[in-house]
Design an enzyme around this catalytic site. Sequence first.
Site, mmCIF file in Angstrom:
data_model
loop_
_atom_site.group_PDB
_atom_site.id
_atom_site.type_symbol
_atom_site.label_atom_id
_atom_site.label_comp_id
_atom_site.label_asym_id
_atom_site.label_seq_id
_atom_site.Cartn_x
_atom_site.Cartn_y
_atom_site.Cartn_z
ATOM 1 C CE LYS A 280 16.466 9.330 -5.560
ATOM 2 N NZ LYS A 280 15.998 8.861 -4.231
ATOM 3 C CD GLU A 365 6.478 -2.861 0.417
ATOM 4 O OE1 GLU A 365 6.482 -1.699 0.001
ATOM 5 O OE2 GLU A 365 6.868 -3.838 -0.282
ATOM 6 N NE ARG A 393 4.015 -4.130 -3.619
ATOM 7 C CZ ARG A 393 4.973 -3.704 -4.429
ATOM 8 N NH1 ARG A 393 5.738 -2.701 -4.061
ATOM 9 N NH2 ARG A 393 5.195 -4.295 -5.574
#
Length: 624
Positions: A280, A365, A393
Amino acid sequence: MNYPLLDTIEIPADLRQLDRKELPALAQQLRSYLLDSVSHTGGHFASNLGAVELTVALHYVFDTPHDRLVWDVGHQSYPHKILTGRKNRMLTMRQKGGLAGFPKREESEYDTFGVGHSSTSIGAALGMAEAALIKGEKRKAIAVIGDGSMTAGQAIEALFNAGHRDDVDLLVILNDNEMSISPNVGAFNNYLAKLLSGKFYNGIRNASGKVLDAVPPLKEFAKKGEESVKGFLTPGTLFEEIGFNYIGPIDGHDMETLVATLSNIKQLKGPQFLHVVTKKGNGYKLAVADPVKYHAVAPFNQQDGVCSSKVSKPTFTQVFGDWLCDMAAQDEQLVGITPAMREGSGMVRFHAEYPSRYFDVGIAEQHAVTFAAGLACEGLKPVVAIYSTFLQRAYDQLIHDVALQNLDVTFAIDRAGLVGADGPTHAGSFDLSFMRCIPNLAILAPGDENECRQMLYTAYQYAGPAAVRYPRGSGLGATVESEMHALPWGKGEIRRSRQDTATTTRRVAILAFGAVLEPALAAAEALDATVANMRFIKPLDTELVLALAASHDLLVTVEDNAIMGGAGSAVLECLAAQGVSRAVLQLGLPDSYVEHGEQKQILADCGLDDAGIVASIEQRLAVL
């Protein structure tokens, strides 16, 4: 800055005309252009920097858009946008009328699947691969998914569904950008990946399979031997067991290895799994040093990384984070749960101060909510910090595992209403509508920052499931009291009373739900209207609603939620149940997806600023 190679690329077909030796230079220019554009516009940053070489290699090897390329979440799709005809529009990123921050089908034929939420890429790409089989079309479907998204059950479900389908041309690329490139992911592993993806290895494997078909015990022994060797040399045993041919890990910044490996994989049949390791923020040292900070950024100075905008008022998220720590200090039964949104949900301090009571369950979730239910069954007091758009979700778990059992779980719902630049994939437009119909569940919405703190305390004291939903960003700038106290349960308050000096003889009462209280108060000044800060959506303060209906000619409900099924609908239901006939104007979000843009501007476009509220009321009064 000059971009001699990048400027020649209008679409990926142009990219495929380059000599392979030119690709590293192109990647360098692409990364520089990305840094320059995002520093001006803001947006997702570190993940995009890490995916530059992979993006170039994918568009170089595969015949996009004929071959379907599906990005997961889309945090890493900016280089893809630049290479697919949108380079000159990058300075419009996430602005009204400009490029979306995520892949979007309406924006480009190269955006084969619209995303924003995680873990959808494998299932979507599998559907595309199956469609190609049904239609008799020869094409590859490629899903690029990050290591974080692989923690979600939907990704695992899709992998199991896709495995052992030898006729499906599906390639899943795991963009692993959390681990560093250690020695065992260096030259030897790059060589091994090329070997395992090459025709020689796969030819031997396929040919030996045919020979050994006549001797099942020997074939099984050979298969186990092959798996043992590959399992010893690579970490892909799990994916092999599912039914994928695992290749990797390889260095995601080594262009030669990427292109060679992808070229080999392109010739293979059946489900393939390529493990790519990237870093990253690669190419910008500040983002490499702190990829979390530079995951998503406001416009910043390239030299020192300093953000050009300053926020003086505390955000609702910060108010929640402080309340969580203060509440935890008072109650040892409190535990905090997040589905991989520690920073975004304001839980960094809580994690540092109460590590044993902090749980990050990953991008899961559904599990987060059921996990909270299990904790509540044992007498603990879970607080689930979750974005409104992500709570969608876990809807089944909210109903079945928490509300049905009337468990004591507090939901801190961030990013309610419109979220601005992230657009419709991240907007919390529907939570009031989908939560109102759930029995046992209380719903609260603060009008300012201090009320947010007190509502969180109030909901936490409630012996059952309760949700406090609050918007992104700052509010009125109200002083946040350190002392916590419970609000009167199910009761709103009058924040402004009509002075009987209005130019119209019609008496108007505005019922404000949540953060729209500020523009409602401003509109009321222009109209000399009464304003009620309703505070509770469920239980609704029916006594206050009926009193306002008896003393006013027009009731105006204002909310930053979809009008259909929202708080205004609750007011209409209340009046109907009591047999009260009164003119009601419902203001809220339209029955359409509101596109990205600056948060205040798109709220104004929806008529939810003070001017819009005044205009809507005057229009209704004209026909009463």
